[in-house]
Design a protein around this motif. Structure first.
Motif, mmCIF file in Angstrom:
data_model
loop_
_atom_site.group_PDB
_atom_site.id
_atom_site.type_symbol
_atom_site.label_atom_id
_atom_site.label_comp_id
_atom_site.label_asym_id
_atom_site.label_seq_id
_atom_site.Cartn_x
_atom_site.Cartn_y
_atom_site.Cartn_z
ATOM 1 N N TYR B 120 -21.254 22.283 91.553
ATOM 2 C CA TYR B 120 -20.069 23.074 91.868
ATOM 3 C C TYR B 120 -19.785 23.029 93.361
ATOM 4 C CZ TYR B 120 -17.186 27.372 91.935
ATOM 5 O OH TYR B 120 -16.191 28.298 92.098
ATOM 6 N N ILE B 129 -13.891 18.659 91.069
ATOM 7 C CA ILE B 129 -13.833 19.811 90.171
ATOM 8 C C ILE B 129 -12.706 19.623 89.155
ATOM 9 C CG2 ILE B 129 -13.203 22.279 90.106
ATOM 10 C CD1 ILE B 129 -15.943 22.065 91.107
ATOM 11 N N ASP B 130 -12.986 19.972 87.904
ATOM 12 C CA ASP B 130 -11.982 19.920 86.852
ATOM 13 C C ASP B 130 -11.413 18.517 86.632
ATOM 14 O OD1 ASP B 130 -10.792 21.263 84.820
ATOM 15 O OD2 ASP B 130 -9.031 21.877 85.962
ATOM 16 N N SER B 131 -12.256 17.490 86.874
ATOM 17 C CA SER B 131 -11.786 16.123 86.608
ATOM 18 C C SER B 131 -12.755 15.456 85.635
ATOM 19 C CB SER B 131 -11.731 15.327 87.904
ATOM 20 O OG SER B 131 -13.042 15.030 88.342
ATOM 21 N N THR B 207 -20.910 22.333 82.734
ATOM 22 C CA THR B 207 -19.479 22.197 82.430
ATOM 23 C C THR B 207 -18.711 23.480 82.750
ATOM 24 O OG1 THR B 207 -20.151 20.721 80.662
ATOM 25 C CG2 THR B 207 -17.880 21.477 80.623
ATOM 26 N N SER B 211 -15.601 22.700 85.407
ATOM 27 C CA SER B 211 -14.301 22.456 84.785
ATOM 28 C C SER B 211 -13.510 23.753 84.797
ATOM 29 C CB SER B 211 -14.475 21.940 83.354
ATOM 30 O OG SER B 211 -15.015 22.946 82.543
ATOM 31 N N LYS B 212 -12.186 23.626 84.771
ATOM 32 C CA LYS B 212 -11.349 24.840 84.792
ATOM 33 C C LYS B 212 -10.327 24.838 83.675
ATOM 34 C CE LYS B 212 -11.299 26.536 89.574
ATOM 35 N NZ LYS B 212 -11.506 25.413 90.518
ATOM 36 N N ASP B 214 -7.930 21.685 83.143
ATOM 37 C CA ASP B 214 -7.552 20.346 82.685
ATOM 38 C C ASP B 214 -8.588 19.777 81.734
ATOM 39 O OD1 ASP B 214 -5.315 20.508 84.148
ATOM 40 O OD2 ASP B 214 -6.021 19.313 85.848
ATOM 41 N N PHE B 216 -11.475 20.642 79.144
ATOM 42 C CA PHE B 216 -11.958 21.782 78.371
ATOM 43 C C PHE B 216 -12.725 21.235 77.179
ATOM 44 C CE2 PHE B 216 -11.931 26.089 76.973
ATOM 45 C CZ PHE B 216 -11.520 26.828 78.054
ATOM 46 N N ARG B 220 -17.285 24.198 75.663
ATOM 47 C CA ARG B 220 -16.600 25.180 76.493
ATOM 48 C C ARG B 220 -15.667 26.046 75.652
ATOM 49 N NH1 ARG B 220 -13.636 25.420 81.770
ATOM 50 N NH2 ARG B 220 -13.600 27.693 81.891
#
Lengths: 282, 264
Positions: B120, B129-131, B207, B211-212, B214, B216, B220
């Motif tokens: 993170y 992040i989130d990719s 994860t 991830s945020k 985009d 998922f 998650r």
């Protein structure tokens, strides 16, 4: 020989990609987190002083250690029963038991926690069954407390206990117990005075492995504890995602890594890690 | 010899404990076909509505696809790098080799929550992040130890003289790898790839952090659904997750048993 050592060994080229990737994108970030524990929010040992100053942090550490110890004792005891039966089972039966272990080993921790959630909840299947059978008149509190977390953690850890125990038991010469029996010892005497002492290295290795693995439990306490039974991992996630206090989280992470690596070192002296992990991978 | 009373009690107790390891996980199966709209056993009717929800929900479908893509890419990368590293470590010697091996096994020993923190913090400045790339790299790194262990185990039974013969007869390292080493250790590589796939397919803790919106993944979405906790669609998704894992484990077991019979 001299020409060989001075020449570049091409096998280094095979090791390099993985090592560089792990160093740059894993070891470096881990070291970065460890450093944060003495630099964030300000340089010094302020974060470590919290262990003694803050009751929350002290209670958290104590609760984590206590729950992990109980899990260890329960998982190793139950694992011992299974390993002992596996040792004496016919090879076909043993193979069937082994496949059950491997399947449970690979079913995700998320699915297993979810299963316990459905079973142990207030309106869960266990309470439902007990109520309809008239055994209880009110639902038992089986979840959102330490009991629920312990059930989930122990169930998850039993296979981790069995693999080193079984590896150890299979290394014991069966003639030793036969000798004890033929010299007139009862089966109980043989078990407690001959077999059990011989499995001490296995018990220690299994206990260390289970304890080490339980320290980092996140999913099970978060789901079965319902926010009421916080262990270090869940506390860290709250520190990072909600209150954004990296320093305290990094301090706890440092303590956790230090204990895990120290115990892993001790474990390696009782049983080669390749035996422990090798059994897991197979 | 007739089993003793103690032996029989031990045997029964062992089977009860083994049942506890499997049966609770299977509770998702009946719950997923309940006719009710809350988590319950299908006493009052069976229905496939929750599977229909699952299969017609764009969110669940997209998560399923994402998880599959990430697990395939991450296990391919981990298998490639882990296999090469294990072969290299096997033929190298020296003071640093055991240290390097320990570094490569580190992601397996460090608690996942700490790996999550580390990724993170490191992924933010790298823009990962989130990719997909960020998650694939993280999962691949976590899976490399699995591959190193299984391939090293396969190499431990490999006759070193075969490699030496190939090299001394003039074969280059790539030729030796392709024609001599890889065919022999293929079962180990396959095992590593399967374990790496399952590891990524099930991975949740790392994860959750990296991830945020985009990206998922299935675990998650399962995690979110579980915390809201009422919808049997989550049980249906858990069934899909278990079955995928089982298909891989059983398929792998059958493959390796068949190979064992061929060898015999």
């Amino acid at each position: 020989m001299a020409t060989r050592t001075s020449r570049f060994n091409p096998y280094w080229l095979l090791v390099a990609p993985a090592v560089l990737l792990v160093l740059a994108l894993y070891v470096a970030p881990i070291v970065n987190v460890l450093l944060l524990s003495v630099t964030d929010p300000k340089p010094g040992l302020g974060n470590y002083a919290k262990i003694f100053e803050s009751d929350t942090v002290a209670n958290l550490i104590w609760r984590t250690i206590r729950l992990c110890l109980i899990t260890t004792v329960a998982a190793v005891t139950l694992g011992y029963v299974v390993s002992y039966a596996m040792l004496h089972a016919l090879s076909g039966v043993r193979r069937r038991m082994m496949s059950i272990l491997l399947i449970s080993f690979w079913i995700s921790v998320l699915v297993r926690s979810f299963a316990w959630l459905m079973l142990l909840g207030h309106n869960g299947l266990v309470n439902g069954a007990l109520l309809s059978l008239g055994i209880i008149s009110e639902p038992l509190p089986l979840m959102r407390n330490e009991l629920g977390v312990l059930i989930g953690m122990t169930e998850y850890m039993i296979p981790y206990a069995i693999l080193p125990l079984l590896a150890n038991m299979q290394g014991i010469d069966p003639r030793v117990t036969s000798a004890s029996r033929s010299l007139g010892a009862s089966s109980a005497q043989t078990f407690f005075r001959v077999f059990l002492p011989l499995t001490k290295p296995g018990i220690i290795a299994a206990s260390l492995l289970v304890f080490i693995s339980s320290l980092g439990f996140y999913v099970t306490p978060a789901i079965l504890g319902g926010g009421k039974v916080q262990m270090i991992a869940e506390y860290i996630s709250v520190q990072l995602l909600v209150t954004v206090r990296w320093g305290v989280a990094a301090m706890l992470a440092t303590l956790m890594i230090a204990s895990v690596l120290a115990l892993m070192y001790v474990l390696n002296r009782f049983m080669k890690l390749s035996v422990v992990f090798g059994g897991v991978a197979r | 010899m007739k089993p003793s009373l103690g032996g029989r009690i031990n045997h029964i107790a062992a089977w009860m404990i083994l049942a506890i390891l499997i049966v609770p996980s299977l509770v998702s199966f009946p719950v997923s076909i309940t006719a009710k709209t809350y988590l319950s056993l299908p006493w009052e009717g069976v229905s496939l509505q929750h599977f229909r929800n699952l299969l017609t929900s764009p969110e669940w479908i997209s998560s399923f696809g994402q998880s599959l893509l990430i697990a395939i890419a991450a296990s391919a990368l981990a298998t490639l790098l882990g296999t090469l590293a294990a072969i290299g470590l096997w033929r190298l010697s020296g003071r640093f080799i055991e240290t390097i091996r320990a570094f490569l096994l580190l992601p397996l020993m460090v608690p996942p929550i700490i790996s999550a923190m580390a990724f993170y913090r490191w992924w933010v400045p790298l823009g990962l992040i989130d990719s997909y790339l960020g998650i694939i790299l993280a999962h691949a790194i976590l899976a490399i130890p699995m591959v190193v262990i299984t391939v090293s185990a396969a190499l431990a039974n490999f006759d070193l003289r075969l490699e030496q013969a190939s090299r001394s007869l003039g074969a280059s390292l790539p030729t030796t790898l392709r024609r001599v080493i890889l065919p022999v250790i293929r079962p180990g590589i396959l095992a590593g790839a399967v374990f790496a796939f399952i590891l990524s397919w099930d991975e949740i803790v790392v994860t959750l952090f990296i991830s945020k919106f985009d990206v998922f993944t299935l675990p998650r979405r399962l995690w979110n659904g579980m915390r809201e906790n009422t919808d049997p669609t989550v049980a249906a998704a858990a069934v899909v997750l278990i079955c995928t894992t089982l298909v891989f484990i059983v398929g792998f077991a059958i493959l390796s048993r068949r190979r064992g019979e061929e060898a015999a």
